[in-house]
Design an enzyme around this catalytic site. Structure first.
Site, PDB file in Angstrom:
ATOM      1  N   LYS A 192       0.863   9.385   7.952  1.00  0.00           N
ATOM      2  CA  LYS A 192       1.087   7.956   8.205  1.00  0.00           C
ATOM      3  C   LYS A 192       1.750   7.706   9.569  1.00  0.00           C
ATOM      4  CE  LYS A 192       1.098   6.806   3.316  1.00  0.00           C
ATOM      5  NZ  LYS A 192       1.661   5.914   2.269  1.00  0.00           N
ATOM      6  N   TYR A 222      -6.795   0.107   0.905  1.00  0.00           N
ATOM      7  CA  TYR A 222      -5.799  -0.068  -0.169  1.00  0.00           C
ATOM      8  C   TYR A 222      -6.135  -1.238  -1.098  1.00  0.00           C
ATOM      9  CZ  TYR A 222      -2.537   3.409   1.752  1.00  0.00           C
ATOM     10  OH  TYR A 222      -1.931   4.574   2.164  1.00  0.00           O
ATOM     11  N   PHE A 244       3.734  -5.337  -2.414  1.00  0.00           N
ATOM     12  CA  PHE A 244       3.903  -4.614  -1.142  1.00  0.00           C
ATOM     13  C   PHE A 244       2.606  -4.494  -0.339  1.00  0.00           C
ATOM     14  CE2 PHE A 244       3.448  -1.440  -4.579  1.00  0.00           C
ATOM     15  CZ  PHE A 244       2.320  -0.740  -4.134  1.00  0.00           C
ATOM     16  N   ARG A 295      -0.939  16.670  -4.669  1.00  0.00           N
ATOM     17  CA  ARG A 295       0.131  15.764  -5.111  1.00  0.00           C
ATOM     18  C   ARG A 295       1.423  16.538  -5.381  1.00  0.00           C
ATOM     19  NH1 ARG A 295      -1.557  10.618  -5.958  1.00  0.00           N
ATOM     20  NH2 ARG A 295      -0.145  10.061  -7.652  1.00  0.00           N
ATOM     21  N   THR A 354       5.929   9.675  -4.834  1.00  0.00           N
ATOM     22  CA  THR A 354       5.667   8.578  -3.888  1.00  0.00           C
ATOM     23  C   THR A 354       6.943   8.145  -3.174  1.00  0.00           C
ATOM     24  OG1 THR A 354       3.899   7.791  -5.335  1.00  0.00           O
ATOM     25  CG2 THR A 354       4.729   6.224  -3.699  1.00  0.00           C
ATOM     26  N   ARG A 396       6.957  15.093   1.409  1.00  0.00           N
ATOM     27  CA  ARG A 396       7.653  13.802   1.472  1.00  0.00           C
ATOM     28  C   ARG A 396       9.169  13.979   1.526  1.00  0.00           C
ATOM     29  NH1 ARG A 396       3.496  10.786  -2.613  1.00  0.00           N
ATOM     30  NH2 ARG A 396       2.172   9.794  -1.036  1.00  0.00           N
ATOM     31  N   ASN A 427       6.055   6.998   3.714  1.00  0.00           N
ATOM     32  CA  ASN A 427       6.334   8.214   2.942  1.00  0.00           C
ATOM     33  C   ASN A 427       5.539   9.422   3.453  1.00  0.00           C
ATOM     34  OD1 ASN A 427       3.894   7.297   2.001  1.00  0.00           O
ATOM     35  ND2 ASN A 427       4.394   7.427  -0.169  1.00  0.00           N
ATOM     36  N   HIS A 452      -0.391  10.225   2.703  1.00  0.00           N
ATOM     37  CA  HIS A 452      -1.128   9.724   1.541  1.00  0.00           C
ATOM     38  C   HIS A 452      -1.865  10.897   0.912  1.00  0.00           C
ATOM     39  CE1 HIS A 452      -3.911   7.363  -0.900  1.00  0.00           C
ATOM     40  NE2 HIS A 452      -4.880   8.126  -0.423  1.00  0.00           N
ATOM     41  N   GLU A 469     -12.567   7.859  -0.758  1.00  0.00           N
ATOM     42  CA  GLU A 469     -11.702   7.809   0.430  1.00  0.00           C
ATOM     43  C   GLU A 469     -12.227   8.714   1.554  1.00  0.00           C
ATOM     44  OE1 GLU A 469      -7.658   6.812  -2.143  1.00  0.00           O
ATOM     45  OE2 GLU A 469      -7.752   8.674  -0.987  1.00  0.00           O
TER      46      GLU A 469
HETATM   47  P1  CMP Z   1       0.143   6.092  -0.890  1.00  0.00           P
HETATM   48  O1  CMP Z   1       0.022   7.444  -1.497  1.00  0.00           O
HETATM   49  O2  CMP Z   1      -0.418   5.911   0.467  1.00  0.00           O
HETATM   50  O3  CMP Z   1      -0.531   5.016  -1.883  1.00  0.00           O
HETATM   51  C1  CMP Z   1      -0.109   3.667  -1.963  1.00  0.00           C
HETATM   52  C2  CMP Z   1       1.092   3.406  -1.134  1.00  0.00           C
HETATM   53  O4  CMP Z   1       1.796   2.222  -1.440  1.00  0.00           O
HETATM   54  C3  CMP Z   1       2.131   4.488  -1.383  1.00  0.00           C
HETATM   55  O5  CMP Z   1       1.701   5.708  -0.829  1.00  0.00           O
HETATM   56  C4  CMP Z   1       3.371   3.882  -0.770  1.00  0.00           C
HETATM   57  O6  CMP Z   1       3.444   4.092   0.628  1.00  0.00           O
HETATM   58  C5  CMP Z   1       3.143   2.408  -1.047  1.00  0.00           C
HETATM   59  N1  CMP Z   1       4.009   1.968  -2.131  1.00  0.00           N
HETATM   60  C6  CMP Z   1       3.925   2.295  -3.425  1.00  0.00           C
HETATM   61  N2  CMP Z   1       4.906   1.675  -4.131  1.00  0.00           N
HETATM   62  C7  CMP Z   1       5.605   0.931  -3.238  1.00  0.00           C
HETATM   63  C8  CMP Z   1       6.718   0.069  -3.336  1.00  0.00           C
HETATM   64  N3  CMP Z   1       7.309  -0.152  -4.514  1.00  0.00           N
HETATM   65  N4  CMP Z   1       7.172  -0.517  -2.227  1.00  0.00           N
HETATM   66  C9  CMP Z   1       6.550  -0.302  -1.026  1.00  0.00           C
HETATM   67  N5  CMP Z   1       5.477   0.511  -0.871  1.00  0.00           N
HETATM   68  C10 CMP Z   1       5.015   1.123  -1.961  1.00  0.00           C
END
Ligand code: CMP
Length: 145
Positions: free
Chosen positions: A10, A50, A58, A86, A92, A103, A113, A116, A127
């Protein structure tokens, strides 16, 4: 199906110079890179990528962030790629991520984070095709997949 996952380093992690360290963790974890590129998503690209999260509070912030700078996207190959990746990246929210995970080591917060990872085999295929054509993906012999 079942042996690939799609990752993105990211924008914040790219900007902080963590791309090389993250790729090292990925290859040391037994993943083979089928395809990879660095580019910047438009806001529309991020919204499409997304789309499953569009009802979430968010969504606006996430898509603004993901289009705020260059990312590095890659298709990774390994048996049980989705599940194993994962595990390698951790939860996450980096606050909940286990020690030694990508992470835990390189994330800033839940949004930035670090990386992805696809959440299912079906989404990994969707994807991977979102970012890469078949001609940009290579098998272990160096031939187009
Ligand atoms: P990612 O694996 O890219 O998939 C969806 C993304 O949404 C996740 O990583 C986070 O970066 C983001 N995300 C998920 N939950 C939240 C949250 N509660 N607040 C902000 N961002 C979020």
């Amino acid at each position: 199906m079942g042996n690939i996952t799609l990752t993105m380093v990211k924008p914040t992690a790219v900007e902080k110079g963590y791309t090389g360290k993250i790729l090292e963790k990925i290859t040391a974890g037994g993943f083979r890179i089928q395809a990879m590129k660095m580019f910047r998503m438009s806001k529309a690209d991020a919204e499409k990528f997304y789309e499953v999260h569009k009802e979430r509070p968010f969504y606006g912030e996430l898509t603004a962030f993901m289009s705020s700078g260059p990312i590095v996207a890659a298709v990774l190959e390994k048996e049980n790629a989705v599940k194993d990746y994962r595990k390698l990246i951790g939860a996450t929210n980096p606050k909940d991520a286990e020690e030694g995970t990508i992470r835990k080591l390189y994330a800033t917060d839940i949004q930035a984070n670090a990386v992805h990872g696809s959440d299912s085999d079906e989404n990994a295929e969707i994807e991977a095709s979102f970012f890469f054509s078949k001609r940009e993906r290579f098998n272990k012999d160096g031939n187009i997949i």
